[in-house]
Design a protein around this motif. Structure first.
Motif, mmCIF file in Angstrom:
data_model
loop_
_atom_site.group_PDB
_atom_site.id
_atom_site.type_symbol
_atom_site.label_atom_id
_atom_site.label_comp_id
_atom_site.label_asym_id
_atom_site.label_seq_id
_atom_site.Cartn_x
_atom_site.Cartn_y
_atom_site.Cartn_z
ATOM 1 N N MET A 60 0.815 -1.218 0.000
ATOM 2 C CA MET A 60 0.000 0.000 0.000
ATOM 3 C C MET A 60 0.851 1.271 0.000
ATOM 4 O O MET A 60 0.459 2.273 -0.590
ATOM 5 N N GLY A 61 2.005 1.229 0.663
ATOM 6 C CA GLY A 61 2.804 2.437 0.815
ATOM 7 C C GLY A 61 3.829 2.667 -0.277
ATOM 8 O O GLY A 61 4.258 3.796 -0.495
ATOM 9 N N ILE A 62 4.227 1.610 -0.962
ATOM 10 C CA ILE A 62 5.278 1.757 -1.973
ATOM 11 C C ILE A 62 4.816 1.256 -3.339
ATOM 12 O O ILE A 62 4.808 1.994 -4.313
ATOM 13 N N VAL A 63 4.435 -0.010 -3.412
ATOM 14 C CA VAL A 63 4.113 -0.619 -4.700
ATOM 15 C C VAL A 63 2.902 0.039 -5.339
ATOM 16 O O VAL A 63 2.950 0.430 -6.518
ATOM 17 N N LEU A 64 1.807 0.179 -4.605
ATOM 18 C CA LEU A 64 0.588 0.747 -5.185
ATOM 19 C C LEU A 64 0.798 2.173 -5.703
ATOM 20 O O LEU A 64 0.451 2.453 -6.848
ATOM 21 N N PRO A 65 1.382 3.078 -4.915
ATOM 22 C CA PRO A 65 1.578 4.436 -5.455
ATOM 23 C C PRO A 65 2.421 4.456 -6.729
ATOM 24 O O PRO A 65 2.069 5.130 -7.700
ATOM 25 N N TYR A 66 3.525 3.724 -6.742
ATOM 26 C CA TYR A 66 4.370 3.716 -7.942
ATOM 27 C C TYR A 66 3.632 3.114 -9.132
ATOM 28 O O TYR A 66 3.706 3.636 -10.244
ATOM 29 N N PHE A 67 2.929 2.011 -8.908
ATOM 30 C CA PHE A 67 2.176 1.380 -9.990
ATOM 31 C C PHE A 67 1.115 2.330 -10.528
ATOM 32 O O PHE A 67 0.965 2.487 -11.740
ATOM 33 N N GLN A 68 0.373 2.949 -9.631
ATOM 34 C CA GLN A 68 -0.687 3.866 -10.044
ATOM 35 C C GLN A 68 -0.113 5.049 -10.837
ATOM 36 O O GLN A 68 -0.654 5.449 -11.863
ATOM 37 N N LEU A 69 0.974 5.619 -10.335
ATOM 38 C CA LEU A 69 1.590 6.772 -11.003
ATOM 39 C C LEU A 69 2.156 6.400 -12.373
ATOM 40 O O LEU A 69 1.976 7.151 -13.340
ATOM 41 N N MET A 70 2.826 5.283 -12.458
ATOM 42 C CA MET A 70 3.401 4.876 -13.739
ATOM 43 C C MET A 70 2.307 4.541 -14.738
ATOM 44 O O MET A 70 2.407 4.870 -15.917
ATOM 45 N N ASN A 71 1.255 3.912 -14.269
ATOM 46 C CA ASN A 71 0.135 3.605 -15.139
ATOM 47 C C ASN A 71 -0.505 4.891 -15.651
ATOM 48 O O ASN A 71 -0.821 5.008 -16.833
ATOM 49 N N ALA A 72 -0.686 5.852 -14.760
ATOM 50 C CA ALA A 72 -1.268 7.138 -15.142
ATOM 51 C C ALA A 72 -0.375 7.872 -16.133
ATOM 52 O O ALA A 72 -0.856 8.486 -17.094
ATOM 53 N N ALA A 73 0.930 7.814 -15.913
ATOM 54 C CA ALA A 73 1.862 8.461 -16.839
ATOM 55 C C ALA A 73 1.774 7.820 -18.221
ATOM 56 O O ALA A 73 1.833 8.516 -19.242
ATOM 57 N N GLY A 74 1.613 6.513 -18.264
ATOM 58 C CA GLY A 74 1.422 5.822 -19.548
ATOM 59 C C GLY A 74 0.151 6.275 -20.236
ATOM 60 O O GLY A 74 0.145 6.550 -21.449
ATOM 61 N N SER A 75 -0.930 6.378 -19.476
ATOM 62 C CA SER A 75 -2.195 6.855 -20.046
ATOM 63 C C SER A 75 -2.060 8.291 -20.548
ATOM 64 O O SER A 75 -2.571 8.635 -21.609
ATOM 65 N N LEU A 76 -1.366 9.111 -19.785
ATOM 66 C CA LEU A 76 -1.145 10.495 -20.201
ATOM 67 C C LEU A 76 -0.357 10.546 -21.510
ATOM 68 O O LEU A 76 -0.675 11.321 -22.408
ATOM 69 N N GLY A 77 0.658 9.714 -21.632
ATOM 70 C CA GLY A 77 1.422 9.655 -22.874
ATOM 71 C C GLY A 77 0.570 9.242 -24.054
ATOM 72 O O GLY A 77 0.681 9.812 -25.151
ATOM 73 N N ILE A 78 -0.295 8.258 -23.843
ATOM 74 C CA ILE A 78 -1.220 7.825 -24.899
ATOM 75 C C ILE A 78 -2.130 8.982 -25.295
ATOM 76 O O ILE A 78 -2.374 9.227 -26.486
ATOM 77 N N MET B 283 -10.227 16.838 -26.354
ATOM 78 C CA MET B 283 -9.080 15.952 -26.164
ATOM 79 C C MET B 283 -7.972 16.681 -25.393
ATOM 80 O O MET B 283 -7.388 16.130 -24.460
ATOM 81 N N ARG B 284 -7.704 17.912 -25.787
ATOM 82 C CA ARG B 284 -6.646 18.698 -25.141
ATOM 83 C C ARG B 284 -6.989 18.971 -23.678
ATOM 84 O O ARG B 284 -6.145 18.847 -22.789
ATOM 85 N N ILE B 285 -8.240 19.349 -23.424
ATOM 86 C CA ILE B 285 -8.666 19.647 -22.049
ATOM 87 C C ILE B 285 -8.555 18.416 -21.168
ATOM 88 O O ILE B 285 -8.027 18.482 -20.046
ATOM 89 N N LYS B 286 -9.038 17.268 -21.640
ATOM 90 C CA LYS B 286 -8.955 16.024 -20.855
ATOM 91 C C LYS B 286 -7.499 15.667 -20.553
ATOM 92 O O LYS B 286 -7.167 15.262 -19.438
ATOM 93 N N THR B 287 -6.647 15.835 -21.548
ATOM 94 C CA THR B 287 -5.225 15.536 -21.366
ATOM 95 C C THR B 287 -4.613 16.461 -20.315
ATOM 96 O O THR B 287 -3.885 16.011 -19.416
ATOM 97 N N ASP B 288 -4.921 17.740 -20.402
ATOM 98 C CA ASP B 288 -4.382 18.700 -19.433
ATOM 99 C C ASP B 288 -4.933 18.458 -18.029
ATOM 100 O O ASP B 288 -4.215 18.650 -17.042
ATOM 101 N N MET B 289 -6.188 18.028 -17.925
ATOM 102 C CA MET B 289 -6.764 17.722 -16.615
ATOM 103 C C MET B 289 -6.041 16.544 -15.962
ATOM 104 O O MET B 289 -5.757 16.564 -14.759
ATOM 105 N N VAL B 290 -5.747 15.516 -16.745
ATOM 106 C CA VAL B 290 -5.029 14.366 -16.200
ATOM 107 C C VAL B 290 -3.623 14.780 -15.768
ATOM 108 O O VAL B 290 -3.146 14.363 -14.706
ATOM 109 N N ARG B 291 -2.967 15.603 -16.572
ATOM 110 C CA ARG B 291 -1.629 16.075 -16.196
ATOM 111 C C ARG B 291 -1.683 16.819 -14.859
ATOM 112 O O ARG B 291 -0.837 16.609 -13.985
#
Length: 165
Positions: free
Chosen positions: A13-31, A68-76
């Motif tokens: 909960m303190g290490i693996v989940l945050p990193y996984f969630q953040l990296m996954n979100a960064a991947g989605s943001l890149g897409i 599309m631009r607004i959604k992308t900026d909101m996620v960022r």
């Protein structure tokens, strides 16, 4: 499997989940970024032969690209806020960690759907690149913890209920 008082659970909960969630979100943001850029380039360079205008000359197409631009900026912005919460140890850190994967996965699905819409039939051509992003965006919503599971956790957190139990 260790319970909530076990060391393995705390590491998860303190290490693996945050990193996984953040990296996954960064991947989605890149897409989202590449889908928005690809779609904008396509509609700017594609002419409607019967009108001698580009697809980008159509207000509805521009509105879709704007969404599309607004959604992308909101996620960022949410991703940056989540990073800030983690770094500063804010009280809402776990909520942000839970939110970021759900929000970015759902937004990537919406953005790539809009990219498919504005590119039309050309979106299915490999050289346009949108169809691959359309498929890739869906991965974030179905890999564990799934978006539906995250919505349940977020709802519990907002309602003051324990996440587990």
């Amino acid at each position: 499997m260790l319970g909530p008082d076990g060391g393995g659970f705390d590491i998860m909960m303190g290490i693996v989940l945050p990193y996984f969630q953040l990296m996954n979100a960064a991947g989605s943001l890149g897409i989202m970024e590449v889908a928005t850029t690809s779609a904008a380039a396509h509609v700017g360079g594609t002419k409607l032969e019967h009108l001698s205008n580009s697809l980008a000359d159509l207000p509805t197409i521009r509105a879709y690209v704007a969404r599309m631009r607004i959604k992308t900026d909101m996620v960022r912005a949410l991703l940056m806020d989540t990073l800030d919460a983690l770094e500063s140890g804010r009280a809402d850190t776990m909520l942000r960690v839970l939110e970021i994967k759900a929000a970015s996965g759902e937004a990537a699905t919406e953005v790539t759907d809009l990219a498919m819409r504005v590119c039309g039939g050309a979106a299915f051509r490999k050289e346009v690149g949108v169809e691959r992003h359309f498929r890739d965006a869906r991965a974030a919503t179905v890999m564990a913890p799934t978006t539906d599971m995250l919505y349940d956790f977020i709802g519990k957190a907002v309602c003051g209920l324990p996440l587990f139990g």
